[in-house]
Scaffold this motif. Sequence first.
Motif, short mmCIF file in Angstrom:
data_model
loop_
_atom_site.label_atom_id
_atom_site.label_comp_id
_atom_site.label_asym_id
_atom_site.label_seq_id
_atom_site.Cartn_x
_atom_site.Cartn_y
_atom_site.Cartn_z
N PRO A 212 0.94 -1.18 -0.05
CA PRO A 212 0.08 0.01 -0.01
C PRO A 212 0.96 1.26 0.00
CG PRO A 212 -0.16 -1.10 2.42
CD PRO A 212 0.79 -1.95 1.41
N VAL A 215 2.95 3.42 3.29
CA VAL A 215 2.79 2.34 4.31
C VAL A 215 3.76 2.73 5.47
CG1 VAL A 215 4.84 0.96 3.60
CG2 VAL A 215 2.87 -0.07 4.83
N SER B 192 -5.13 7.11 -3.70
CA SER B 192 -4.10 6.45 -3.12
C SER B 192 -3.23 7.48 -2.06
CB SER B 192 -2.91 6.06 -4.00
OG SER B 192 -3.53 5.07 -4.94
N THR B 197 -4.86 4.14 2.70
CA THR B 197 -3.87 2.82 3.40
C THR B 197 -4.58 2.52 4.81
OG1 THR B 197 -2.10 3.49 2.11
CG2 THR B 197 -1.59 2.31 3.86
#
Lengths: 331, 419
Positions: A212, A215, B192, B197
Amino acid sequence: MPEITIPSATLELTGRALFPHRHLLSIADLKPWEIRFLLDEAEQWAKANRGNARKHDDRLAGMTQINAFFENSTRTLLSFEIAGKRLGADVVNMHAGQSSVKKGETLIDTAMTLNAMAADVIVIRHASSGAVALIADKVDCAVLNAGDGWHQHPTQALLDALTIRRRKGGFEGLIVAICGDILHSRVARSNMLSLAALGAQVRAVAPPTLMPPEVEMLGATPYTRMDKGLDGVDVVMMLRLQNERMDGAFIPSPREYHMLYGLTPERLAIAKPDALVMHPGPMNRGVEISSSVADDPERSAITEQVEMGVAVRMACLDVLTRGARGVEGWS
Amino acid sequence: MNIPADNKDSMGMSKLAIINGKLADPAGDRLTEGSILIEGDRIVAAGDVTLPQAAERVDAKGLVVAPGLVDLGVFATDKPAFHFGGITRAALMPDQSSPLDDVGLIQQATRAGKPDFWVHPIAAATRGLKGMELAEIGMMQAAGAKAVGTGRQWIADSGVMLRVLSYASGLGLTVITHPEDSGLTGKAVATSGETATRLGLPHAPACAEAMAIARDLMLARETGAAVHFRLVTTKAGFDLIRGAKAEGLKVTCGISPAYLFLNDQAVTDFRTFARLSPPLRSEDDRKAALEAVRDGSVDVITSGHDPRGPEDKRLPFVDASPGMAGAETLLALSLNLVREGLVSINRLMMLLSANPAKILGVNAGGFGTGSAADLIFVDPDAPWIIDSAKMAAQAGNTPFDRVPVQGRVRQIMKGGVFL
C-alpha cells in the motif's frame, strides 16, 4: 542527609482507566499501555488454559455473546466461541451469507436486531472496511472487531504480540518483517500499528503491486526484495496470499510468488539464527511458506499463535464486559 | 424588499426596475451601484440605466444583485435546495434511474422544474450510458437537451469517444465528460495515499484523472469538438487544461467546493458523506485547485448536487453511493474564494452563472440585453451554520456539516417573476 522519595514517573492506573474503551475496533484507538494491559490479562488466561484440565471460568455466566460473522471464517469463529464458552457466556453464532446482507440498511437492521436481543457482547466480522464500526455505533453493548475488510483485525495483532512477547521476552530492539500481501491485509495493518506502538522495528515486505502507498505512515519500512527485508530480522510474519490475487491480477503466478517471496529454509537463513516464523493461517503451503519451515518446531510459532488467540479473546471479552458486570472500578 | 403585489402573476410585458442594488455583473470587475431594467422575462439593461417613468420600482436595499446560479451537473431536480442556494437553472446529469438516453425522458426532465426552475437535461452520449453505441443525440437536442454527457463514468473505448465528440460537435453541443481512467480506478473509492492505506480502502492513484484528460484532449484536437471536464481536481489535470487552452482547443473545466476546501483526510472514520466521485484528493492537489481558480483555469463551479439518504449513505464506505448534497452550500462556500481574495465577486458569478450558461448555450447567467431575468438578491456576509439535519434538500449528505459560512440568498427572481 534526608531521604528523598522520588515519585513514580508513571501514574498508576486502575480500573476503567486501564482500558477506557467501550469497544475493541482498531489498534489505532489504543495507547501502548492499553495494548500491554490486554497482553498481561491474556497471559494469565494462557497460563490457565495450559495448566488446568478443567478450563471453565464462570465470570461471564448469564451473559450472551453473539458471534456475527458476515464473512466466512473457521478458526477465528472457533477461537471466539471457545473463548466465550470458557468464560461461561452463552455463545450464539450467526453466519450471515454475503447475499442477504448486500444492502447496508439490512446491515444496520441486523445490528438493531442483535441489539434488541440484549446481547452483552457482539463479535463481528465483515468483508467491508469500516462495517464493524458502523454497527458498533448502533448497539448498546460492547463490540469486538473480528476483522473488517482490509482495515483491522485487532485480536490477531494482540495474539501475535503475545506470541512474540512469550518467545522473545519483549519488543524493544526487535525487528519484525511482515511479508506478503500487505495491500489487502487487515492482519498487516493491525500488526504494523501494534508492533510499532510496542517499540519493535517493523518492516513491510511485499511485491510492489501488493504494497500500500505511504505504508511508512503506519510505522513500517517498506522492502520490495524478500532477501533484503529478511536480513537480520528476529521475527518473520508471513501473510496469506488470497487465491484471487494469484491469477495475474497482482502477481503472475503462485510459483513465481513462491520463487520471489516464499519463505523457504534458504531464505529463512537470512534472518537471525533464532528468528521466529509466524503465520495467521490458513497457510498456502508451497506458495507463501514451505512446509519444512511451517512445521519446524524450533522456529515456527504458528500453533502457539492459535493457542494465544483463545487467551487474547478471553481477555478481551472479560475486559470489555467488566463495566456491564459491575466489576469494581469498571462501571 | 418591497415586491409589487401583481408581480407573481405578471406574464405581460410590464417593465420592472431593480434599484439600489450592488450589481455583481459577471462581465464587470467589481460591485457597482446601479439598476436593472426588466421587461417581461428578459433583462433590458443593467448598470447606470435611465429608468422610464412607467417602470415599477423594486428597492434591492443594498443587497448584492447577481444572476441566478446555473448549476452545471446535478443528479436530482431538488427545487427546495436549489431555491435555498439561489440556483435558477441546472443541467441535469444523464445518470438517472433510467439514463437520459431517450427523447421522452429528456422532455420529461425539461418540464420537471417549470415554471419557477429550469432544468436543462444533459443527453446521455451513449445508450444506457454503457459507453458503446451512440444515443439519439440529435433527437434529444430537439427535445431540449443542452449538452451531451458521459455521466458519472468515462467512456473507456477511445473509438466510441472519438465518434461521440465528432457527432456532438456537428450538432454544436458540448460534450461533458467525467475524467477518470476506468482501468486505473476500477473499484477504487479513495485516492491512493495515507488515509486510504490506514482505512484499508480500495484506492487508485490521482493520475487516473490526468490520463483521462490527456486522451480526451487528443480526441478534442482531432475532432475540433468542445469538451467540458465536469470536475478537475488534480494539479496534473489542471496543467493539461492550461496547455490545451493556450493551444486554443475548445476546452473548459469545472470543480466543486468540496475539492477546494477538503482533502482526502475528510474520509477518516469512514465518513460516507465525504465519499465523492472523483474521490477527494491530497492536500497538494487541493492547493493546486485553489490556484487554478485564481489563475482562471477553472471555468465553472458546480454543486454536483446528489442528495442521498441513509439507504445509500449509512453503509460501509465501500458500499455507500458517492455524492453530496451541494446545492444549498454552493454559493456560501464559493464566497469564501472572494473573501480569501482569489477571485472578485464578478469573476465568481462568471464561474457560477455566466460560463455554465454559455456552455449550455442558453441566454442566461448575465446582465446583457436579452438575457433571462433570473436574479438573486444576496446578503453576502450573513453568517449561518451548515446543518445536515436541517437542510432543504431531499437529503442532508454534506461533508460540511457544522461548518460556519457566510452568504444567504434573500430573494430570487426567475424569468422576471419573484418567487
